[in-house]
Scaffold this motif. Sequence first.
Motif, PDB file in Angstrom:
ATOM      1  N   ASN A  96      44.729 -28.173   2.669  1.00  0.00           N
ATOM      2  CA  ASN A  96      44.028 -28.855   3.912  1.00  0.00           C
ATOM      3  C   ASN A  96      42.751 -28.001   4.474  1.00  0.00           C
ATOM      4  O   ASN A  96      42.212 -28.007   5.548  1.00  0.00           O
ATOM      5  N   SER A  97      42.325 -27.074   3.463  1.00  0.00           N
ATOM      6  CA  SER A  97      41.382 -26.208   3.942  1.00  0.00           C
ATOM      7  C   SER A  97      40.035 -26.933   3.869  1.00  0.00           C
ATOM      8  O   SER A  97      39.830 -27.909   3.078  1.00  0.00           O
ATOM      9  N   LEU A  98      39.199 -26.604   4.788  1.00  0.00           N
ATOM     10  CA  LEU A  98      37.716 -26.983   4.788  1.00  0.00           C
ATOM     11  C   LEU A  98      37.093 -26.882   3.483  1.00  0.00           C
ATOM     12  O   LEU A  98      35.946 -27.595   3.347  1.00  0.00           O
ATOM     13  N   ILE A  99      37.128 -25.934   2.607  1.00  0.00           N
ATOM     14  CA  ILE A  99      36.736 -25.377   1.569  1.00  0.00           C
ATOM     15  C   ILE A  99      37.274 -26.233   0.316  1.00  0.00           C
ATOM     16  O   ILE A  99      38.462 -25.826   0.149  1.00  0.00           O
ATOM     17  N   LYS A 100      36.811 -26.767  -0.206  1.00  0.00           N
ATOM     18  CA  LYS A 100      37.276 -27.580  -1.450  1.00  0.00           C
ATOM     19  C   LYS A 100      36.946 -27.055  -2.797  1.00  0.00           C
ATOM     20  O   LYS A 100      37.579 -27.591  -3.854  1.00  0.00           O
ATOM     21  N   TYR A 128      30.148 -31.547   1.411  1.00  0.00           N
ATOM     22  CA  TYR A 128      28.964 -31.076   1.936  1.00  0.00           C
ATOM     23  C   TYR A 128      28.630 -29.656   1.119  1.00  0.00           C
ATOM     24  O   TYR A 128      29.595 -28.814   1.070  1.00  0.00           O
ATOM     25  N   ASP A 129      27.860 -29.459   0.118  1.00  0.00           N
ATOM     26  CA  ASP A 129      27.731 -28.406  -0.578  1.00  0.00           C
ATOM     27  C   ASP A 129      26.488 -27.472  -0.282  1.00  0.00           C
ATOM     28  O   ASP A 129      25.617 -27.889   0.308  1.00  0.00           O
ATOM     29  N   VAL A 130      27.144 -26.063  -0.171  1.00  0.00           N
ATOM     30  CA  VAL A 130      25.751 -24.996  -0.016  1.00  0.00           C
ATOM     31  C   VAL A 130      25.748 -24.111  -0.921  1.00  0.00           C
ATOM     32  O   VAL A 130      26.910 -23.575  -1.532  1.00  0.00           O
ATOM     33  N   ALA A 131      24.503 -23.537  -1.121  1.00  0.00           N
ATOM     34  CA  ALA A 131      24.262 -22.534  -2.239  1.00  0.00           C
ATOM     35  C   ALA A 131      23.171 -21.382  -1.584  1.00  0.00           C
ATOM     36  O   ALA A 131      22.270 -21.991  -1.040  1.00  0.00           O
ATOM     37  N   TRP A 132      23.709 -20.409  -1.878  1.00  0.00           N
ATOM     38  CA  TRP A 132      22.993 -19.231  -1.674  1.00  0.00           C
ATOM     39  C   TRP A 132      22.232 -18.415  -2.510  1.00  0.00           C
ATOM     40  O   TRP A 132      23.053 -17.696  -3.222  1.00  0.00           O
ATOM     41  N   PRO A 133      20.896 -18.805  -2.885  1.00  0.00           N
ATOM     42  CA  PRO A 133      20.417 -17.890  -3.953  1.00  0.00           C
ATOM     43  C   PRO A 133      20.057 -16.527  -3.645  1.00  0.00           C
ATOM     44  O   PRO A 133      20.045 -16.263  -2.423  1.00  0.00           O
ATOM     45  N   SER A 134      19.861 -15.654  -4.593  1.00  0.00           N
ATOM     46  CA  SER A 134      19.671 -14.281  -4.539  1.00  0.00           C
ATOM     47  C   SER A 134      18.975 -13.683  -5.735  1.00  0.00           C
ATOM     48  O   SER A 134      19.109 -14.065  -6.766  1.00  0.00           O
ATOM     49  N   GLN A 135      17.888 -12.628  -5.314  1.00  0.00           N
ATOM     50  CA  GLN A 135      17.450 -11.869  -6.594  1.00  0.00           C
ATOM     51  C   GLN A 135      17.872 -10.631  -6.532  1.00  0.00           C
ATOM     52  O   GLN A 135      17.674  -9.827  -7.484  1.00  0.00           O
ATOM     53  N   ASN A 136      18.843 -10.008  -5.522  1.00  0.00           N
ATOM     54  CA  ASN A 136      19.192  -8.685  -5.412  1.00  0.00           C
ATOM     55  C   ASN A 136      20.579  -8.551  -6.386  1.00  0.00           C
ATOM     56  O   ASN A 136      21.039  -7.796  -6.683  1.00  0.00           O
ATOM     57  N   LEU A 191      26.051 -17.962  -5.151  1.00  0.00           N
ATOM     58  CA  LEU A 191      27.372 -18.546  -4.744  1.00  0.00           C
ATOM     59  C   LEU A 191      27.061 -19.766  -4.280  1.00  0.00           C
ATOM     60  O   LEU A 191      26.206 -20.071  -3.325  1.00  0.00           O
ATOM     61  N   SER A 192      28.176 -20.925  -4.563  1.00  0.00           N
ATOM     62  CA  SER A 192      27.950 -22.423  -4.103  1.00  0.00           C
ATOM     63  C   SER A 192      29.434 -22.695  -3.619  1.00  0.00           C
ATOM     64  O   SER A 192      30.284 -22.444  -4.224  1.00  0.00           O
ATOM     65  N   ILE A 193      29.372 -23.311  -2.411  1.00  0.00           N
ATOM     66  CA  ILE A 193      30.798 -23.720  -1.773  1.00  0.00           C
ATOM     67  C   ILE A 193      30.526 -25.070  -1.503  1.00  0.00           C
ATOM     68  O   ILE A 193      29.750 -25.755  -0.803  1.00  0.00           O
ATOM     69  N   ARG A 194      31.630 -25.764  -1.985  1.00  0.00           N
ATOM     70  CA  ARG A 194      32.027 -27.363  -1.513  1.00  0.00           C
ATOM     71  C   ARG A 194      32.701 -27.526  -0.166  1.00  0.00           C
ATOM     72  O   ARG A 194      34.128 -26.923  -0.234  1.00  0.00           O
ATOM     73  N   HIS A 195      32.310 -28.127   1.045  1.00  0.00           N
ATOM     74  CA  HIS A 195      33.155 -28.224   1.921  1.00  0.00           C
ATOM     75  C   HIS A 195      33.394 -29.507   2.234  1.00  0.00           C
ATOM     76  O   HIS A 195      32.902 -30.554   1.838  1.00  0.00           O
TER      77      HIS A 195
END
Length: 493
Positions: A89-93, A153-161, A166-170
Amino acid sequence: MVKLLSSGSKFFAGDLFQSRLSRQIAAWVFFSIVTIEGVVFVPSYLRRQTEELHRLETVSQEVLTTVKAEIMGDMPAQDLLSRIQLAENSLIKGVAIYSAVDGQRLNSIGEVPSFDAAALTVPASRPFWHFSLTTDEMVRAAIVRRSSDGTRYDVAWPSQNTPYILSIRHDATLVQRSMRRYVVGVAFLVVIISAFVTLVTLLVLRRIVIGPLLLLRDDLSVVGESISQSSPPIFASLKMIRRNELGEVAIAFQEMYKRIHQEIRERQEAEADLRLEQAKADRLLLNILPAAIAARLKDNETNQGAIANRFETATILFADIVKFTELAAHTGPTELVCQLNDIFSAFDAIAERHQLEKIKTIGDAYMVVGGVPSPQANHAQAVMAMAIEMMAFAETYPLVVDGQARRLCLRIGINTGPVVAGVIGTKKFSYDLWGDAVNIASRMESHGIVNRIQVSEDTYLQLKESYFFEDRGYLQIKGRGEMRAFLLAESKK
């Protein structure tokens, strides 16, 4: 307002929404408010949705913290997600790790977010994710995707460091439900506000516009019925004077009605006087001329040619007052005329009773005809009946000469034959008869016997089956020679 609403049930059913103008105003006001609220609602909806989704992103902080720790420990990509447990039942799928170099997915658990390599290409202007970014800064740097049904609802956080993205499906179902409730609530509120504003607007308009218009309409509907009445009605639109354009219209309407009413009354009075005078003129004309001849004379106002008709058979009566010269010599002029008027008025009444036509009086002579101007089958019998009544009237009339009562004596002559009747001339019209039959009737009177009725042979042939006659033989008639004459006997067959 409460009092107005509580007492307005009849008003609502009667005036407010049954009025076409009210319905049009209500529709325009209601839809105008709904349109304005809709325009305002769209940005508010989008902003509210964005806020709800951003709140959803904060749930990912625990995952982000765990992944940060793993990355700092130089753990391989295959093991970075090993410590993450996703409840049912988590909001993160789902969680996925992508390569920051080529955007390829390196590892994932749960549902895979819907990102491709091109979507994860980091623009030069986008801020990079590193461990010193705040939560709000990471939200602004995120790349987002929503499923077609809005439940993910999918969110991705790009980075060059770091070498990873990282991508998370909600699970966005709660956001979807929340937005539905928000839409329903806002829609309900918009309808309530629109209906309230519309109702208040209509109540105000009814008070200052629609009500006066309906009263003015009712006043207009009674104008046609009251326009001919002696006094103008009390107009409902003027019971309350309004200091606006509608009040001015109502006052102008009343003033116009008063002028029209006055003009119509004056015209009706003039027409009534005209009809009265016309009736007097018609009666006077009918006293001079027969009705049929008077009608023809009206149609022939310019009197182009004489009005004349030939009648093949008619009966003419002449009556003369015996010793009228002596009577005139011993009677005052006024008294004489009054007595003549009484006598001839009685003769007129007898002629009218027998449907005969009086032609004229000449001094003390009286002339009447039967069968003219309307054909009459028994004209000879009608004329004889009148002659008998004239004799009966003469026996009872109280003739006074020098203060002494005398008998009114008559000589009556009757003849039957063809005549021409009509009106000639252009002034002082008179209906008259021409022909030999008229002259013979006059001679029957002048050669007759006092207080007796003398008829010609032609009239005798018409009446011998109905009356007894005494044959006088042949009389010498001036201008005609010998003519046979008959006297009516005392008794009737």
